[in-house]
Design a protein around this motif. Sequence first.
Motif, short mmCIF file in Angstrom:
data_model
loop_
_atom_site.label_atom_id
_atom_site.label_comp_id
_atom_site.label_asym_id
_atom_site.label_seq_id
_atom_site.Cartn_x
_atom_site.Cartn_y
_atom_site.Cartn_z
N TYR A 71 0.82 -1.21 0.00
CA TYR A 71 0.00 0.00 0.00
C TYR A 71 0.86 1.26 0.00
O TYR A 71 0.45 2.31 -0.49
CB TYR A 71 -0.90 -0.04 1.23
N PHE A 72 2.07 1.15 0.54
CA PHE A 72 2.99 2.28 0.63
C PHE A 72 4.13 2.14 -0.37
O PHE A 72 5.24 2.59 -0.12
CB PHE A 72 3.54 2.39 2.06
N TRP A 73 3.85 1.49 -1.50
CA TRP A 73 4.88 1.23 -2.49
C TRP A 73 5.58 2.51 -2.95
O TRP A 73 6.80 2.53 -3.13
CB TRP A 73 4.30 0.50 -3.70
N ARG A 74 4.78 3.57 -3.15
CA ARG A 74 5.35 4.83 -3.66
C ARG A 74 6.33 5.43 -2.65
O ARG A 74 7.45 5.83 -3.01
CB ARG A 74 4.21 5.81 -3.94
N GLU A 75 5.93 5.48 -1.38
CA GLU A 75 6.78 6.06 -0.35
C GLU A 75 8.05 5.22 -0.14
O GLU A 75 9.14 5.78 0.08
CB GLU A 75 6.00 6.17 0.96
N ILE A 76 7.91 3.91 -0.22
CA ILE A 76 9.09 3.04 -0.08
C ILE A 76 10.04 3.25 -1.26
O ILE A 76 11.26 3.33 -1.10
CB ILE A 76 8.67 1.56 0.03
N HIS A 77 9.46 3.38 -2.47
CA HIS A 77 10.30 3.57 -3.65
C HIS A 77 11.02 4.91 -3.63
O HIS A 77 12.14 5.04 -4.15
CB HIS A 77 9.46 3.45 -4.93
N GLU A 78 10.42 5.91 -3.02
CA GLU A 78 11.09 7.21 -2.91
C GLU A 78 12.37 7.09 -2.09
O GLU A 78 13.33 7.84 -2.33
CB GLU A 78 10.15 8.22 -2.26
N GLU A 79 12.39 6.18 -1.14
CA GLU A 79 13.59 5.99 -0.32
C GLU A 79 14.55 4.96 -0.92
O GLU A 79 15.71 4.90 -0.53
CB GLU A 79 13.18 5.58 1.10
N PHE A 80 14.03 4.15 -1.84
CA PHE A 80 14.87 3.17 -2.55
C PHE A 80 14.60 3.31 -4.06
O PHE A 80 14.00 2.43 -4.68
CB PHE A 80 14.56 1.75 -2.09
N PRO A 81 15.02 4.42 -4.67
CA PRO A 81 14.66 4.72 -6.06
C PRO A 81 15.20 3.73 -7.09
O PRO A 81 14.69 3.67 -8.21
CB PRO A 81 15.24 6.12 -6.29
#
Length: 268
Positions: A71-81
């Motif tokens: 559900y927080f894929w976007r926020e996680i990806h922002e920290e692991f681009p």
Amino acid sequence: MKVIVAGFSKTGTKSMRSALTELGFSVHDYPEHYQYNGELWRKVLDEGAVKGEFHRMYDDVDAVVDAPAFYFWREIHEEFPEAKIILTVRDNEDVWFNSWQNQITQIMKNNFVFKLASSITPTGYKFNRYSSEVGETVYGMRRSFIPLVFHRNFKLNPTLSKKRYREHNADVMQNAPADKLLKFNVKDGWGPLCGFLGVQQPETPFPRKNVGGTIMDDLMTTHPVFMRLGRETLVSTSLLGGVAIIGGWRAMRFFRSRWGSGKKSTTS
């Protein structure tokens, strides 16, 4: 963090966990999100994410799968681009919903030990509270203050559930970087997955896990958190049984003494 599996629960997430593990990735699934970062996740669910929080959770993990991470894929990806994103899907939303409802039904109807543990043990209480918050935030479920042991069944709202599933998938497809995104059905097997990840394809068949929605039965006998639930249930039921026996014995003595004294006074 190398892989973010952004697919909804019951889109082959347990098969993906097994597949990624076989490919050599360390994976955090629903149980590990709770086991290692449960309190941090509760903070995120209640207050939102603070920059750097997901990095602290998953810096030493290769992949995340299932709730609440998807559900927080976007926020996680922002920290692991540099991480790659895999959107797991079912054949259609009706197939997905039926599978999702079946899993919940299996837990509510067939796993009495888990339901009992969630109601009478310290670990069970914490896990149930955590899961209630995940259910409310991620799946849009209403929190229930009735202990799980008293639940016989739980029916999802099919219209709202499918809407949430559609909206989540559309969000990933529209907003994930195209060069880092794979839309994947586990029926497609190793080929597309290994090609996307740039790893060698195993000779073993692609894993199929949790096909009948019986994952809780497996976890209760294999996962440390749920095995601890089982042990705590034995201790709690033993203690409750002992209290009941002592209470019953004292009550019997009380009523017998009252009945006996009443009988003597009537005779005299």
